[in-house]
Design a protein around this motif. Structure first.
Motif, PDB file in Angstrom:
ATOM      1  N   GLY A  97      35.493  45.877  30.793  1.00 35.44           N
ATOM      2  CA  GLY A  97      35.465  44.440  31.661  1.00 35.44           C
ATOM      3  C   GLY A  97      36.094  43.371  31.142  1.00 35.44           C
ATOM      4  N   PHE A  98      36.104  43.285  29.785  1.00 38.54           N
ATOM      5  CA  PHE A  98      36.844  42.011  29.035  1.00 38.54           C
ATOM      6  C   PHE A  98      38.519  42.576  29.343  1.00 38.54           C
ATOM      7  CE2 PHE A  98      39.487  40.721  25.621  1.00 38.54           C
ATOM      8  CZ  PHE A  98      39.405  39.346  25.586  1.00 38.54           C
ATOM      9  N   ALA A  99      38.989  43.633  29.285  1.00 37.87           N
ATOM     10  CA  ALA A  99      40.273  43.860  29.567  1.00 37.87           C
ATOM     11  C   ALA A  99      40.631  43.666  31.030  1.00 37.87           C
ATOM     12  CB  ALA A  99      40.548  45.478  29.239  1.00 37.87           C
ATOM     13  N   ALA A 100      39.726  44.060  31.920  1.00 42.38           N
ATOM     14  CA  ALA A 100      39.844  43.879  33.466  1.00 42.38           C
ATOM     15  C   ALA A 100      40.030  42.388  33.638  1.00 42.38           C
ATOM     16  CB  ALA A 100      38.807  44.494  34.059  1.00 42.38           C
ATOM     17  N   ARG A 101      39.141  41.718  33.045  1.00 42.64           N
ATOM     18  CA  ARG A 101      39.258  40.086  33.307  1.00 42.64           C
ATOM     19  C   ARG A 101      40.468  39.377  32.858  1.00 42.64           C
ATOM     20  NH1 ARG A 101      33.875  40.537  30.976  1.00 42.64           N
ATOM     21  NH2 ARG A 101      34.918  39.056  29.486  1.00 42.64           N
ATOM     22  N   MET A 102      40.776  39.877  31.693  1.00 45.25           N
ATOM     23  CA  MET A 102      42.020  39.474  30.814  1.00 45.25           C
ATOM     24  C   MET A 102      43.345  39.881  31.902  1.00 45.25           C
ATOM     25  SD  MET A 102      43.682  40.351  27.008  1.00 45.25           S
ATOM     26  CE  MET A 102      45.172  39.350  26.698  1.00 45.25           C
ATOM     27  N   THR A 103      43.146  41.184  32.385  1.00 49.27           N
ATOM     28  CA  THR A 103      44.551  41.553  33.290  1.00 49.27           C
ATOM     29  C   THR A 103      44.390  40.524  34.651  1.00 49.27           C
ATOM     30  OG1 THR A 103      44.179  43.691  32.614  1.00 49.27           O
ATOM     31  CG2 THR A 103      45.353  43.491  34.727  1.00 49.27           C
ATOM     32  N   GLY A 104      43.021  40.283  35.036  1.00 47.66           N
ATOM     33  CA  GLY A 104      43.130  39.488  36.301  1.00 47.66           C
ATOM     34  C   GLY A 104      43.411  37.905  35.912  1.00 47.66           C
ATOM     35  N   GLY A 105      43.287  37.498  34.816  1.00 46.37           N
ATOM     36  CA  GLY A 105      43.861  36.146  34.333  1.00 46.37           C
ATOM     37  C   GLY A 105      45.279  36.063  34.303  1.00 46.37           C
ATOM     38  N   ASN A 106      45.954  37.081  33.712  1.00 47.55           N
ATOM     39  CA  ASN A 106      47.279  37.026  33.369  1.00 47.55           C
ATOM     40  C   ASN A 106      47.859  38.397  32.873  1.00 47.55           C
ATOM     41  OD1 ASN A 106      49.862  36.557  32.294  1.00 47.55           O
ATOM     42  ND2 ASN A 106      49.457  34.548  31.728  1.00 47.55           N
ATOM     43  N   VAL A 107      48.361  38.976  33.998  1.00 52.46           N
ATOM     44  CA  VAL A 107      48.767  40.409  33.840  1.00 52.46           C
ATOM     45  C   VAL A 107      50.014  40.364  32.782  1.00 52.46           C
ATOM     46  CG1 VAL A 107      50.189  42.235  35.020  1.00 52.46           C
ATOM     47  CG2 VAL A 107      48.320  41.019  36.589  1.00 52.46           C
ATOM     48  N   ARG A 108      50.932  39.565  32.745  1.00 51.13           N
ATOM     49  CA  ARG A 108      51.793  39.611  31.716  1.00 51.13           C
ATOM     50  C   ARG A 108      51.232  39.607  30.210  1.00 51.13           C
ATOM     51  NH1 ARG A 108      56.991  35.767  33.683  1.00 51.13           N
ATOM     52  NH2 ARG A 108      57.306  36.672  35.610  1.00 51.13           N
ATOM     53  N   VAL A 167      47.216  48.348  31.940  1.00 49.36           N
ATOM     54  CA  VAL A 167      47.133  47.526  33.122  1.00 49.36           C
ATOM     55  C   VAL A 167      46.975  48.580  34.481  1.00 49.36           C
ATOM     56  CG1 VAL A 167      48.050  45.844  34.862  1.00 49.36           C
ATOM     57  CG2 VAL A 167      48.353  45.594  32.484  1.00 49.36           C
ATOM     58  N   GLY A 168      47.661  49.639  34.470  1.00 43.49           N
ATOM     59  CA  GLY A 168      47.828  50.566  35.528  1.00 43.49           C
ATOM     60  C   GLY A 168      46.660  51.086  35.486  1.00 43.49           C
ATOM     61  N   PHE A 169      45.982  51.795  34.574  1.00 38.74           N
ATOM     62  CA  PHE A 169      44.670  52.370  34.439  1.00 38.74           C
ATOM     63  C   PHE A 169      43.360  51.356  35.069  1.00 38.74           C
ATOM     64  CE2 PHE A 169      40.763  53.252  31.954  1.00 38.74           C
ATOM     65  CZ  PHE A 169      40.374  54.415  32.653  1.00 38.74           C
ATOM     66  N   LEU A 170      43.642  50.278  34.475  1.00 42.16           N
ATOM     67  CA  LEU A 170      42.516  49.258  34.783  1.00 42.16           C
ATOM     68  C   LEU A 170      42.569  49.140  36.435  1.00 42.16           C
ATOM     69  CD1 LEU A 170      42.978  46.782  31.764  1.00 42.16           C
ATOM     70  CD2 LEU A 170      41.054  48.261  32.310  1.00 42.16           C
ATOM     71  N   VAL A 171      43.689  48.681  36.821  1.00 49.10           N
ATOM     72  CA  VAL A 171      43.884  48.509  38.257  1.00 49.10           C
ATOM     73  C   VAL A 171      43.260  49.565  39.235  1.00 49.10           C
ATOM     74  CG1 VAL A 171      45.412  48.150  40.350  1.00 49.10           C
ATOM     75  CG2 VAL A 171      45.779  46.738  38.013  1.00 49.10           C
ATOM     76  N   VAL A 172      43.856  50.667  38.911  1.00 43.07           N
ATOM     77  CA  VAL A 172      43.219  51.965  39.714  1.00 43.07           C
ATOM     78  C   VAL A 172      42.025  52.269  39.562  1.00 43.07           C
ATOM     79  CG1 VAL A 172      43.660  54.304  40.363  1.00 43.07           C
ATOM     80  CG2 VAL A 172      45.614  52.916  39.951  1.00 43.07           C
ATOM     81  N   THR A 173      41.242  52.069  38.281  1.00 48.64           N
ATOM     82  CA  THR A 173      39.864  52.389  38.079  1.00 48.64           C
ATOM     83  C   THR A 173      38.998  51.524  38.933  1.00 48.64           C
ATOM     84  OG1 THR A 173      40.480  53.368  36.016  1.00 48.64           O
ATOM     85  CG2 THR A 173      38.302  52.846  36.106  1.00 48.64           C
ATOM     86  N   CYS A 174      39.207  50.000  38.648  1.00 50.81           N
ATOM     87  CA  CYS A 174      38.536  49.170  39.475  1.00 50.81           C
ATOM     88  C   CYS A 174      38.537  49.158  40.841  1.00 50.81           C
ATOM     89  CB  CYS A 174      39.015  47.823  39.003  1.00 50.81           C
ATOM     90  SG  CYS A 174      38.618  47.127  37.395  1.00 50.81           S
TER      91      CYS A 174
END
Length: 369
Positions: free
Chosen positions: A232-243, A252-259
């Protein structure tokens, strides 16, 4: 003079940033909700109806009796699941509006897989398990595909998920009106009924079906997943700033597809309960707009899985009161849809208030964290 001689330094209790942000996240949706009710009241006055009578009937039809409360909870079940289908991708920065298609495809898959199970005389619990798994898999693959297109091909997820919804509905119609059509369904094309033996009953002692319980449990699980785990922390971090997430080496790809797949599973499960509890077969009634109402619920809950449950109950109560409003006030049942539309528009407009109300800004108040 020493510090001891000067006495203790006076301190003032001031709320910290987190408390202020939490208060703001509650105030703005409530403000939007109240504003929506006021605007809708003006609409009622224009058409010559009493706002007091309307909201009294909504309260009576939604919470006025044990029967009303149970109807509200039952109506909220698919809204909880479809709201989760929007909220989870939103936590990673995606706007997925394809829950309607995933629900329809999940319900159709459950009805289709039930045909050989019913014919072979499989035990009901085994059939339910297989139907639920296939429904969730169908929904997960469908929304997961939109997430894959977003990350690996740069396709806008809002457009792709919406188009995929229309495709899912078309797939259901193709089979329901063709190869899987029940010959006995002359007026309304449908699949073969699953039969009473394979219908899921209500929670003991109530008239509320198990879809509500499943929604509440899923909301709790997903809250823990997105708020209390490294995923969840990694997903929120990705949502805040992908770069920044990529720079930190996050997948990032795994997190996006999994969510997105998790979101699709929630919507697919809603379709499973619609077939096994409400309709008993797949037909056009699956396209009931739950996927789009779930977006409104998720927005009002600020994408918090736990807050989705009470918000969905409120909207379930509004929907449950539609028939009472129609009978007592002579208004069409779609009146509640007008109210929902006004809430959605006002809620979107109120999103601009975040960060602009001085009372909730520590800098403007002079607070220290």
């Amino acid at each position: 003079m020493s510090a001891e001689a000067a006495g203790p330094i006076p301190t003032t209790r001031t709320p910290n940033v987190r408390t202020l942000k939490l208060a703001e996240s509650v105030f703005v949706p409530v403000f939007a909700l109240v504003g929506s009710f006021l605007i809708f009241s003006l609409f009622l006055l224009v058409i010559g109806k009493s706002p007091v009578d309307f909201f009294t009937l909504v309260w009576t039809g939604g919470f006025g009796s044990s029967f009303s409360i149970q109807q509200s909870l039952q109506r909220s079940a698919p809204l909880i699941l479809t709201a989760l289908a929007f909220a989870i991708p939103a936590r990673i920065g995606l706007t997925m509006i394809g829950a309607e298609g995933a629900l329809v495809l999940g319900g159709f898959t459950a009805a289709a897989i039930a045909i050989p199970l019913v014919t072979s005389g499989a035990a009901a619990p085994v059939a339910w398990l297989i139907m639920a798994i296939t429904s969730m898999a169908a929904g997960g693959l469908w929304i997961g595909l939109a997430g894959w297109l977003r990350h690996y091909r740069g396709v806008n997820e809002t457009i792709s998920s919406l188009l995929l919804s229309y495709i899912a509905i078309a797939i259901m119609n193709f089979f329901v009106e063709g190869a899987l059509r029940d010959p006995a369904s002359a007026n309304k094309p449908s699949t073969m009924p699953i039969g009473d033996a394979y219908r899921i009953g209500s929670i003991p002692g109530t008239d509320v079906h198990w879809g509500f319980a499943a929604g509440v449990v899923l909301a709790i699980i997903l809250y823990i997943l997105m708020s209390r785990t490294t995923f969840g922390f990694a997903a929120r971090m990705t949502g805040g700033n992908v770069r920044a997430a990529k720079a930190q080496g996050l997948p990032v790809g795994f997190l996006v597809v999994t969510c997105c797949a998790i979101a699709g599973c929630c919507a697919g499960l809603a379709g499973f309960f619609e077939v096994t509890v409400i309709h008993g077969q797949a037909n056009a009634s699956l396209v009931a707009g739950y996927g789009f109402t779930g977006i409104l619920v998720a927005f009002l809950a600020r994408h918090n899985p736990l807050m989705i449950v009470p918000v969905a109950i409120i909207f379930g109560a509004i929907a449950a009161a539609g028939g009472l409003v129609q009978r007592r006030m002579g208004m069409p049942d779609a009146t509640v849809l007008v109210l929902q539309g006004i809430i959605f528009v006002v809620l979107l407009a109120s999103d601009t208030l975040y960060g602009r109300i001085k009372f909730f800004q520590p800098e403007a108040r002079g607070d220290r964290t």
